[in-house]
Design a protein around this motif. Structure first.
Motif, PDB file in Angstrom:
ATOM      1  N   UNK A 178       5.678  33.187 -76.276  1.00 59.69           N
ATOM      2  CA  UNK A 178       7.089  32.890 -76.552  1.00 59.69           C
ATOM      3  C   UNK A 178       7.236  31.557 -77.264  1.00 59.69           C
ATOM      4  N   UNK A 179       6.494  30.548 -76.810  1.00 65.69           N
ATOM      5  CA  UNK A 179       6.589  29.222 -77.420  1.00 65.69           C
ATOM      6  C   UNK A 179       6.102  29.238 -78.860  1.00 65.69           C
ATOM      7  N   UNK A 180       5.053  29.971 -79.131  1.00 66.26           N
ATOM      8  CA  UNK A 180       4.471  29.974 -80.475  1.00 66.26           C
ATOM      9  C   UNK A 180       5.331  30.746 -81.467  1.00 66.26           C
ATOM     10  N   UNK A 181       6.275  31.528 -80.981  1.00 61.12           N
ATOM     11  CA  UNK A 181       7.165  32.258 -81.882  1.00 61.12           C
ATOM     12  C   UNK A 181       8.585  31.702 -81.873  1.00 61.12           C
ATOM     13  N   UNK A 182       8.742  30.485 -81.385  1.00 62.27           N
ATOM     14  CA  UNK A 182      10.046  29.827 -81.318  1.00 62.27           C
ATOM     15  C   UNK A 182      10.035  28.628 -82.262  1.00 62.27           C
ATOM     16  N   UNK A 183      11.225  28.141 -82.592  1.00 64.39           N
ATOM     17  CA  UNK A 183      11.345  26.918 -83.392  1.00 64.39           C
ATOM     18  C   UNK A 183      10.440  25.833 -82.824  1.00 64.39           C
ATOM     19  N   UNK A 184       9.520  25.326 -83.652  1.00 69.01           N
ATOM     20  CA  UNK A 184       8.579  24.305 -83.170  1.00 69.01           C
ATOM     21  C   UNK A 184       9.307  23.012 -82.823  1.00 69.01           C
ATOM     22  N   UNK A 185      10.226  22.589 -83.689  1.00 64.01           N
ATOM     23  CA  UNK A 185      10.997  21.382 -83.395  1.00 64.01           C
ATOM     24  C   UNK A 185      11.768  21.565 -82.093  1.00 64.01           C
ATOM     25  N   UNK A 186      12.439  22.723 -81.959  1.00 60.18           N
ATOM     26  CA  UNK A 186      13.205  22.990 -80.751  1.00 60.18           C
ATOM     27  C   UNK A 186      12.334  23.006 -79.514  1.00 60.18           C
ATOM     28  N   UNK A 187      11.203  23.679 -79.590  1.00 64.92           N
ATOM     29  CA  UNK A 187      10.327  23.785 -78.422  1.00 64.92           C
ATOM     30  C   UNK A 187       9.844  22.416 -77.965  1.00 64.92           C
ATOM     31  N   UNK A 188       9.364  21.586 -78.887  1.00 69.36           N
ATOM     32  CA  UNK A 188       8.859  20.274 -78.491  1.00 69.36           C
ATOM     33  C   UNK A 188       9.995  19.372 -77.985  1.00 69.36           C
ATOM     34  N   UNK A 189      11.178  19.519 -78.557  1.00 69.94           N
ATOM     35  CA  UNK A 189      12.352  18.799 -78.074  1.00 69.94           C
ATOM     36  C   UNK A 189      12.646  19.180 -76.617  1.00 69.94           C
ATOM     37  N   UNK A 190      12.724  20.477 -76.350  1.00 68.02           N
ATOM     38  CA  UNK A 190      13.031  20.931 -75.005  1.00 68.02           C
ATOM     39  C   UNK A 190      11.942  20.593 -74.006  1.00 68.02           C
ATOM     40  N   UNK A 191      10.699  20.724 -74.427  1.00 64.55           N
ATOM     41  CA  UNK A 191       9.578  20.403 -73.538  1.00 64.55           C
ATOM     42  C   UNK A 191       9.626  18.943 -73.118  1.00 64.55           C
ATOM     43  N   UNK A 192       9.948  18.067 -74.051  1.00 67.19           N
ATOM     44  CA  UNK A 192      10.033  16.646 -73.741  1.00 67.19           C
ATOM     45  C   UNK A 192      11.175  16.366 -72.766  1.00 67.19           C
ATOM     46  N   UNK A 193      12.312  17.058 -72.943  1.00 65.72           N
ATOM     47  CA  UNK A 193      13.452  16.836 -72.053  1.00 65.72           C
ATOM     48  C   UNK A 193      13.156  17.259 -70.625  1.00 65.72           C
ATOM     49  N   UNK A 194      12.596  18.448 -70.431  1.00 65.37           N
ATOM     50  CA  UNK A 194      12.374  18.932 -69.071  1.00 65.37           C
ATOM     51  C   UNK A 194      11.235  18.187 -68.384  1.00 65.37           C
ATOM     52  N   UNK A 195      10.451  17.459 -69.158  1.00 65.31           N
ATOM     53  CA  UNK A 195       9.343  16.726 -68.565  1.00 65.31           C
ATOM     54  C   UNK A 195       9.759  15.515 -67.765  1.00 65.31           C
ATOM     55  N   UNK A 196      11.020  15.051 -67.980  1.00 64.34           N
ATOM     56  CA  UNK A 196      11.435  13.802 -67.335  1.00 64.34           C
ATOM     57  C   UNK A 196      12.623  13.938 -66.399  1.00 64.34           C
ATOM     58  N   UNK A 197      13.228  15.131 -66.301  1.00 59.45           N
ATOM     59  CA  UNK A 197      14.381  15.265 -65.422  1.00 59.45           C
ATOM     60  C   UNK A 197      14.465  16.692 -64.905  1.00 59.45           C
ATOM     61  N   UNK A 198      15.284  16.880 -63.884  1.00 55.65           N
ATOM     62  CA  UNK A 198      15.306  18.143 -63.152  1.00 55.65           C
ATOM     63  C   UNK A 198      16.296  19.154 -63.720  1.00 55.65           C
ATOM     64  N   UNK A 199      17.098  18.757 -64.682  1.00 57.43           N
ATOM     65  CA  UNK A 199      18.107  19.667 -65.218  1.00 57.43           C
ATOM     66  C   UNK A 199      17.429  20.717 -66.098  1.00 57.43           C
ATOM     67  N   UNK A 200      17.604  22.006 -65.803  1.00 59.84           N
ATOM     68  CA  UNK A 200      17.047  23.043 -66.677  1.00 59.84           C
ATOM     69  C   UNK A 200      17.625  22.937 -68.090  1.00 59.84           C
ATOM     70  N   UNK A 201      16.811  23.300 -69.062  1.00 58.06           N
ATOM     71  CA  UNK A 201      17.208  23.237 -70.466  1.00 58.06           C
ATOM     72  C   UNK A 201      17.085  24.624 -71.085  1.00 58.06           C
TER      73      UNK A 201
END
Length: 670
Positions: A178-201
C-alpha cells in the motif's frame, strides 16, 4: 512497426495502475440497498472533534439506525432513498465500528475506523509519484508497521459541475504494498507525523501529473479572473454535468448517427474490415492536423490506417491503444473489430484491444476521424513517446460536410491536464463536506510560463478551498519547486525562479507556509528522488501549525542593508543560526548588481547568526541581490543549524519575464 510496451508515458502508467487498483480492490460500497459515498469505507480515518455529515442511499422511506461508539442515530430515507445524519464530534482514538441497519434487516458495516486528523495530498506529478515510480530502495529505517496511519487514494475524474461524491476511493492500512503505491511525499509526511504523537493520521491523495493549477480551481474563484471568462461563460451556459451530457448524447445519436454522422465513403464501403485493400492510400506522419498535409479546407471524415506487431508476451493480455487527443470525433477498429469511439476534441483516447482479436504480426489499426469545423486530426504532440501513435500512417479522405449546417451535439469535453475547474469539480469539491485538518500542495511546474500569474491564482485557490471547507485558518503547506535543469554559467532570468517567488508570496496568508526543495532536486529529472526529505520538511511545518511544536523552517530573506562596497542580507532564522556547510566557509548562490541592474556572481560570507555579507570587487555601489535565482543554482551552502536550506529571493523589483503572460483558452491544449 513494433509495439513497444515499455514505451508508455509515466502519466498513462499512473492512470492505468490506479484504475486497476480501484476496480479490483474496492467497488462501490453497497450492501443491498444501503449505500455510502465512496470516501467512507472500512479502515478510514474520521475527523476528530468535528461534526461529520454523512449522506447515503437506502430503499425509499425506510428507517435507518446508525451507531458508532456510544452514539446512536435514527434517520429516515426520503422518497428518493436519500438519508442524512450528522455524527457528533469524537475524540481521537479507535478502532471503531460504524454500523448501519434499516428496518428491513439490511446492514452495512464499516470496521477498523480510527478518529484523528485528515490531510489532503494534492498537486501534480511530484505529489502523485509513488515509491514504486521512484524505484525507491528500502533502508533499515523503513518500517511499515504504522497502525495509526491510513492511506486513501481518490480516483481523479472530471466534470463541468461540482459533484457530490468522488468516483471512487480506497482506504487502506499501511503495508509495504500500500505504501509503495501511494504518494511518496504524502506517505513520508504522514509517517513522520504519526511517529511523534498519538493522533491517528489519514492521508487523502487526490492529484494528477502534468496538471495546471486552474484545473484544481472552482468556477466561483475563476470568475474573479477575466482571463478565464471564455471558459467560465461557456460552462455557465452549458450548466450540465458530464453525466447529463452523456445521457443526452446517447439520445441525440438515435437519429443523428444514421442521418448525419455514420454515413458516406468508408462507412458504406467498410474500409475498416479485414481484407480491405488500402495500399493506394496516401502517407502522412502523426500526430498532426490534416491541415499540415494539404486538407485545410476539409470538414468531415478522414480515415487513417497502420499496422503493428506484438510479441508472445504482449499477446497474453489486452493491448492499450493510446491515441491521445482527436479533433473532433473518432471511431476505432483493430483487425476489423470496433474497440471504441469518443467525442470531444480535448478528451484523451485510451482504448483496449482484446487479446482474442490480436495476432503476432500485421495487426491493422483503423481510425475514422470526423471534424465539424476548424482543424481536424489526431494531433497531440505528447511529451512522451507512443509507438502505436507516432510515425507513418496511411490515410484517405472520407465524407465532406458543410460544418455550418451540420448538427453538433454538446459533449463532455476537456483535457484533465489543462482545462480549468474540471478536476476540482470531480475530485476536490466532493470532499468539502468531510472536515480535513490541512493540505499539502506540490504543484507549479505546469504553470512555469505564467509564473507571475501563478502568485495570484495560488492565493485565490487557497482562500476558496478554505471557504468551501468552512475553515478559514486551515493550514496549507506548499512545496517550492526543486532545482532542475543544468546550472547557468551566468546569472539570467528564470521562469522556474519566478514561479518559486510566486509560491513564496502565498505565505503572506495566515497559516500558509512553504518548504523548499532547492537543494534536493535533480538537474536531469523533473521528478527528483528524495521525496522522504520533502515529506519530513512538510511534517516540520504541520507539527508547528497543528500540533504545537516549534517552527522548523529554513532561513527566509528579511531585509537588505547596502553599503558602499557590499550589501548585508538579514534573514529570519526562526531561532536557528545561520551557517555554511562548506568546509572553507564559502556561501554560493548569490548574484549582485549595481544601478544598471546587470547581475554578476557574487562572493558572500556569514557575518553572524542572522546576516550574510554579499559583494563583488568590481561593483562599488551595489544595489540589488539575488539568491538561488535560477532553474538550478547548483550546490548551496547557506543553511540553519538544523541543516534546512535558505529560501531563494531577490531584493529588486524589476519586471519579470512572465509578468505579461496570462491564461488563454486553447481548445487543443494538452
Amino acid at each position: 512497426m513494433k509495439w513497444d510496451g515499455k514505451n508508455k508515458s509515466v502519466i498513462m502508467k499512473m492512470r492505468l495502475k490506479i484504475l486497476w487498483f480501484m476496480v479490483t480492490l474496492l467497488p462501490m460500497l453497497v450492501c443491498g440497498q444501503i449505500e455510502l459515498p465512496p470516501i467512507f469505507s472500512s479502515h478510514m480515518v474520521l475527523p476528530r472533534n468535528k461534526q461529520i455529515p454523512i449522506e447515503g442511499k437506502a430503499e425509499p422511506r425506510t428507517t435507518l439506525t446508525i451507531t458508532i461508539g456510544s452514539q446512536s442515530h435514527t434517520t429516515k430515507a426520503d422518497k428518493n432513498g436519500i438519508w442524512k445524519v450528522n455524527l457528533r464530534p469524537m475524540a481521537a482514538g479507535g478502532p471503531f465500528v460504524l454500523q448501519i441497519e434499516d428496518d428491513q434487516g439490511k446492514e452495512l458495516t464499516l470496521d477498523n475506523l480510527l478518529v484523528g486528523d485528515l490531510w489532503l495530498c494534492a498537486g501534480q506529478s511530484n505529489m502523485q509519484y509513488t515509491l514504486n515510480m521512484l524505484q525507491y530502495k528500502e533502508t533499515p529505517n523503513d518500517n511499515y508497521d504504522l497502525p495509526n496511519l491510513r492511506l486513501c487514494s481518490v480516483w481523479v475524474d472530471r466534470d463541468y459541475l461540482p459533484r457530490k461524491n468522488v468516483s471512487n476511493a480506497v482506504w487502506q492500512e499501511v503495508s509495504k504494498e500500500a505504501a509503495r503505491n501511494f504518494s511518496a511525499v504524502g506517505y513520508f509526511f504522514g509517517k513522520d507525523l504519526v511517529g511523534e504523537q498519538e493522533v491517528p493520521i489519514g492521508l487523502i491523495s487526490s492529484n494528477l501529473g502534468a496538471t495546471a493549477i486552474e484545473t484544481w480551481m472552482g468556477m466561483d474563484v475563476l470568475k474573479t479572473f477575466p482571463q478565464f471568462d471564455e471558459v467560465t461563460q461557456k460552462i455557465g451556459k452549458i450548466n450540465k454535468s458530464f453525466k447529463t451530457l452523456d445521457t443526452e448524447l446517447a439520445k441525440f445519436r438515435k437519429k443523428w448517427d444514421e442521418k448525419y454522422y455514420l454515413k458516406g465513403p468508408g462507412i458504406e464501403e467498410k474500409w475498416y474490415e479485414e481484407g480491405y485493400d488500402y495500399s493506394n492510400w496516401e502517407e502522412c506522419t502523426l500526430p498532426a492536423f490534416w491541415d499540415d498535409f494539404g486538407y485545410a479546407s476539409h470538414d468531415g471524415s478522414m480515415w487513417f490506417k497502420r499496422t503493428f506487431d506484438l510479441d508472445s508476451i504482449q499477446l497474453k493480455n489486452d493491448v492499450s491503444i493510446v491515441l491521445n487527443q482527436i479533433d473532433d470525433y473518432d471511431r476505432v477498429w483493430v483487425n476489423g473489430v470496433q474497440i471504441g469511439e469518443s467525442f470531444g476534441k480535448s478528451n484523451f483516447r485510451n482504448y483496449s484491444a482484446p487479446k482474442e482479436i490480436l495476432r503476432e504480426e500485421g495487426n491493422i489499426l483503423t481510425v475514422r476521424v470526423f471534424d465539424v469545423g476548424g482543424k481536424g486530426g489526431i494531433y497531440t504532440n505528447a511529451f512522451w513517446g507512443n509507438s502505436i501513435l507516432n510515425g507513418t500512417w496511411q490515410y484517405k479522405k472520407g465524407v465532406s460536410i458543410d460544418h455550418n449546417g451540420f448538427p453538433q451535439p454538446e459533449v463532455a469535453n476537456g483535457s484533465p491536464f489543462s482545462h480549468p475547474m474540471l478536476l476540482y469539480n470531480a475530485s476536490i469539491a466532493p470532499l468539502h463536506k468531510l472536515p480535513i485538518t490541512g493540505v499539502i500542495w506540490y504543484q507549479g511546474e505546469s504553470n512555469e510560463s505564467r509564473a507571475v500569474e501563478y502568485g495570484s491564482l495560488l492565493q485565490a485557490m487557497i482562500q476558496d478551498w478554505r471557504k468551501q471547507w468552512n475553515n478559514p485558518q486551515m493550514p496549507f503547506l506548499v512545496v517550492q519547486l526543486a532545482n532542475y535543469r543544468q546550472e547557468d554559467t551566468q546569472p539570467k532570468n528564470s521562469q522556474w525562479a519566478e514561479l518559486r517567488e510566486s509560491q513564496m508570496k502565498a505565505t503572506t496568508l495566515d497559516n500558509v507556509d512553504i518548504v523548499t526543495a532547492i537543494d534536493i532536486g535533480d538537474a536531469n529529472d523533473i521528478h527528483p528522488y528524495n521525496k522522504k526529505e520533502v515529506g519530513r520538511r512538510l511534517a516540520l511545518l504541520a507539527k508547528h501549525y497543528t500540533y504545537g511544536k516549534t517552527l522548523g523552517k529554513g532561513p527566509v530573506y528579511k531585509k537588505s542593508i547596502p553599503s558602499d562596497s557590499s550589501i548585508t542580507i538579514e534573514f529570519e532564522t526562526y531561532g536557528s543560526l545561520l551557517k555554511s556547510t562548506d568546509k572553507h566557509g564559502y556561501v554560493r548562490g548569490f548574484a549582485i548588481a549595481g544601478a544598471d541592474g546587470k547581475f554578476y556572481w557574487a562572493k558572500a560570507k556569514v557575518l553572524n547568526d542572522t546576516q550574510v555579507e554579499v559583494y563583488h570587487e568590481e561593483i562599488k555601489k551595489p544595489m540589488y541581490v539575488r539568491y538561488a535565482w535560477s532553474d538550478n543554482p547548483g550546490p548551496l551552502d547557506l543553511v540553519n543549524g538544523n541543516g534546512l536550506p535558505a529560501f531563494p529571493f531577490r531584493t529588486d523589483d524589476f519586471e519579470l519575464s512572465t509578468a505579461k503572460n496570462t491564461y488563454h483558452y486553447n481548445p487543443h491544449a494538452f
